[in-house]
Design a protein around this motif. Sequence first.
Motif, mmCIF file in Angstrom:
data_model
loop_
_atom_site.group_PDB
_atom_site.id
_atom_site.type_symbol
_atom_site.label_atom_id
_atom_site.label_comp_id
_atom_site.label_asym_id
_atom_site.label_seq_id
_atom_site.Cartn_x
_atom_site.Cartn_y
_atom_site.Cartn_z
ATOM 1 N N TYR A 1 0.840 -1.202 0.000
ATOM 2 C CA TYR A 1 0.000 0.000 0.000
ATOM 3 C C TYR A 1 0.877 1.255 0.000
ATOM 4 O O TYR A 1 0.596 2.216 -0.736
ATOM 5 N N ASN A 2 1.923 1.256 0.815
ATOM 6 C CA ASN A 2 2.815 2.412 0.868
ATOM 7 C C ASN A 2 3.522 2.640 -0.464
ATOM 8 O O ASN A 2 3.728 3.779 -0.889
ATOM 9 N N TYR A 3 3.886 1.536 -1.118
ATOM 10 C CA TYR A 3 4.526 1.641 -2.435
ATOM 11 C C TYR A 3 3.565 2.254 -3.446
ATOM 12 O O TYR A 3 3.942 3.151 -4.218
ATOM 13 N N VAL A 4 2.331 1.786 -3.443
ATOM 14 C CA VAL A 4 1.321 2.332 -4.352
ATOM 15 C C VAL A 4 1.122 3.823 -4.074
ATOM 16 O O VAL A 4 1.040 4.639 -5.005
ATOM 17 N N THR A 5 1.053 4.183 -2.805
ATOM 18 C CA THR A 5 0.876 5.585 -2.429
ATOM 19 C C THR A 5 2.019 6.441 -2.960
ATOM 20 O O THR A 5 1.797 7.533 -3.504
ATOM 21 N N GLN A 6 3.248 5.951 -2.815
ATOM 22 C CA GLN A 6 4.400 6.694 -3.311
ATOM 23 C C GLN A 6 4.344 6.852 -4.825
ATOM 24 O O GLN A 6 4.652 7.923 -5.361
ATOM 25 N N GLN A 7 3.939 5.803 -5.511
ATOM 26 C CA GLN A 7 3.835 5.863 -6.967
ATOM 27 C C GLN A 7 2.788 6.887 -7.410
ATOM 28 O O GLN A 7 3.013 7.660 -8.347
ATOM 29 N N VAL A 8 1.663 6.899 -6.716
ATOM 30 C CA VAL A 8 0.595 7.845 -7.053
ATOM 31 C C VAL A 8 1.028 9.281 -6.755
ATOM 32 O O VAL A 8 0.763 10.202 -7.532
ATOM 33 N N ASN A 9 1.721 9.477 -5.636
ATOM 34 C CA ASN A 9 2.217 10.817 -5.302
ATOM 35 C C ASN A 9 3.226 11.308 -6.339
ATOM 36 O O ASN A 9 3.235 12.490 -6.699
ATOM 37 N N ASP A 10 4.075 10.401 -6.800
ATOM 38 C CA ASP A 10 5.035 10.767 -7.850
ATOM 39 C C ASP A 10 4.311 11.125 -9.145
ATOM 40 O O ASP A 10 4.734 12.033 -9.877
ATOM 41 N N LEU A 11 3.227 10.408 -9.426
ATOM 42 C CA LEU A 11 2.449 10.689 -10.632
ATOM 43 C C LEU A 11 1.817 12.077 -10.566
ATOM 44 O O LEU A 11 1.865 12.842 -11.541
ATOM 45 N N THR A 12 1.227 12.422 -9.422
ATOM 46 C CA THR A 12 0.609 13.750 -9.292
ATOM 47 C C THR A 12 1.669 14.852 -9.399
ATOM 48 O O THR A 12 1.400 15.917 -9.979
ATOM 49 N N SER A 13 2.858 14.597 -8.883
ATOM 50 C CA SER A 13 3.948 15.578 -8.997
ATOM 51 C C SER A 13 4.347 15.759 -10.460
ATOM 52 O O SER A 13 4.615 16.882 -10.910
ATOM 53 N N ALA A 14 4.391 14.637 -11.199
ATOM 54 C CA ALA A 14 4.734 14.709 -12.617
ATOM 55 C C ALA A 14 3.677 15.480 -13.401
ATOM 56 O O ALA A 14 3.999 16.272 -14.303
ATOM 57 N N TYR A 15 2.410 15.274 -13.060
ATOM 58 C CA TYR A 15 1.337 16.000 -13.728
ATOM 59 C C TYR A 15 1.489 17.503 -13.552
ATOM 60 O O TYR A 15 1.207 18.297 -14.448
ATOM 61 N N LEU A 16 1.940 17.906 -12.367
ATOM 62 C CA LEU A 16 2.104 19.336 -12.079
ATOM 63 C C LEU A 16 3.343 19.919 -12.747
ATOM 64 O O LEU A 16 3.367 21.097 -13.112
ATOM 65 N N ALA A 17 4.377 19.087 -12.913
ATOM 66 C CA ALA A 17 5.665 19.602 -13.399
ATOM 67 C C ALA A 17 5.845 19.495 -14.916
ATOM 68 O O ALA A 17 6.633 20.241 -15.492
ATOM 69 N N VAL A 18 5.134 18.569 -15.553
ATOM 70 C CA VAL A 18 5.358 18.293 -16.981
ATOM 71 C C VAL A 18 4.209 18.839 -17.813
ATOM 72 O O VAL A 18 3.041 18.530 -17.565
ATOM 73 N N ASN A 19 4.556 19.608 -18.826
ATOM 74 C CA ASN A 19 3.533 20.182 -19.704
ATOM 75 C C ASN A 19 3.273 19.327 -20.943
ATOM 76 O O ASN A 19 2.189 19.381 -21.517
ATOM 77 N N ASP A 20 4.264 18.551 -21.354
ATOM 78 C CA ASP A 20 4.132 17.752 -22.562
ATOM 79 C C ASP A 20 3.150 16.600 -22.336
ATOM 80 O O ASP A 20 3.362 15.753 -21.456
ATOM 81 N N GLN B 1 2.448 13.902 -24.142
ATOM 82 C CA GLN B 1 2.971 12.565 -24.418
ATOM 83 C C GLN B 1 3.852 12.065 -23.266
ATOM 84 O O GLN B 1 3.827 10.880 -22.921
ATOM 85 N N VAL B 2 4.591 12.970 -22.663
ATOM 86 C CA VAL B 2 5.429 12.589 -21.524
ATOM 87 C C VAL B 2 4.551 12.206 -20.339
ATOM 88 O O VAL B 2 4.802 11.208 -19.649
ATOM 89 N N ARG B 3 3.489 13.006 -20.092
ATOM 90 C CA ARG B 3 2.569 12.684 -18.995
ATOM 91 C C ARG B 3 1.910 11.331 -19.239
ATOM 92 O O ARG B 3 1.717 10.539 -18.301
ATOM 93 N N LEU B 4 1.583 11.051 -20.486
ATOM 94 C CA LEU B 4 0.958 9.774 -20.846
ATOM 95 C C LEU B 4 1.910 8.617 -20.550
ATOM 96 O O LEU B 4 1.498 7.559 -20.021
ATOM 97 N N ALA B 5 3.185 8.799 -20.849
ATOM 98 C CA ALA B 5 4.179 7.757 -20.624
ATOM 99 C C ALA B 5 4.403 7.515 -19.130
ATOM 100 O O ALA B 5 4.521 6.370 -18.684
ATOM 101 N N VAL B 6 4.435 8.606 -18.375
ATOM 102 C CA VAL B 6 4.618 8.480 -16.923
ATOM 103 C C VAL B 6 3.430 7.745 -16.310
ATOM 104 O O VAL B 6 3.603 6.878 -15.445
ATOM 105 N N ARG B 7 2.232 8.084 -16.741
ATOM 106 C CA ARG B 7 1.027 7.425 -16.221
ATOM 107 C C ARG B 7 1.029 5.937 -16.545
ATOM 108 O O ARG B 7 0.735 5.092 -15.686
ATOM 109 N N ALA B 8 1.395 5.589 -17.776
ATOM 110 C CA ALA B 8 1.420 4.182 -18.180
ATOM 111 C C ALA B 8 2.440 3.400 -17.353
ATOM 112 O O ALA B 8 2.178 2.260 -16.933
ATOM 113 N N LYS B 9 3.586 4.013 -17.083
ATOM 114 C CA LYS B 9 4.620 3.344 -16.282
ATOM 115 C C LYS B 9 4.158 3.156 -14.847
ATOM 116 O O LYS B 9 4.395 2.107 -14.234
#
Length: 217
Positions: A10-29, A31-39
């Motif tokens: 659960y903690n691992y999943v939480t960390q992954q989701v938090n990293d995803l939300t950070s990427a959404y805020l930091a990345v404008n591209d 296609q890059v956001r799509l790749a991060v989400r898929a990973k």
Amino acid sequence: MKPTITTTEYNYVTQQVNDLTSAYLAVNDFQVRLAVRAKTIEHIAPLLPSDELNTQQFLAGLETDRLSRKAAEKLLELLVPMVNSFPVLSTKQLAKLFRKVKKLKQPEWAGLKRYELTYLGWNDGGNQKKYLVAPYQDRLIGIQGELSPQTVKGVCAICQTIGNVALFLSTTKSSGLGTYTKKGNYICRDSNQCNRQLTDLQALTDFLTVVQPQRKN
């Protein structure tokens, strides 16, 4: 709903989701956001029971171009019923784990999110003590030790994360002649924070192996 995932998962999943939300805020591209989400989903999905409706709703909720932290918190709540949470221990059960402690300070259960706890840890500041209850070799063990009043920045031996740590020392061996062997390491002063950062049980097991009292032959 039957618990099917561990607290570390659960903690691992939480960390992954938090990293995803950070990427959404930091990345404008896009296609890059799509790749991060898929990973992210690729890392998370195998840990969750695919036949559970909550899993399906959770993964579907991640399939968005933008995910706010508030929305992420709501999604993570869907997983809580699946977590095999740390058990509530009675005063008597805790006393059995710390037989040599005459006046054991009890943890404050009401403030704990047990679904985040792989181990239970609490401080007794008045006596500069720290108490740990943790799984070790298929059972719960209790470890008491001295906790240094000095807090420094460093890597925690349990969660392997840089943070506010203090030196924890437990008596592992007594010769019976007034001499003792003490072993320990630097660990997070805040055990709840440590638990949220803990995603690998091996580091915790290694730490417990070092600090638990040695059995007499």
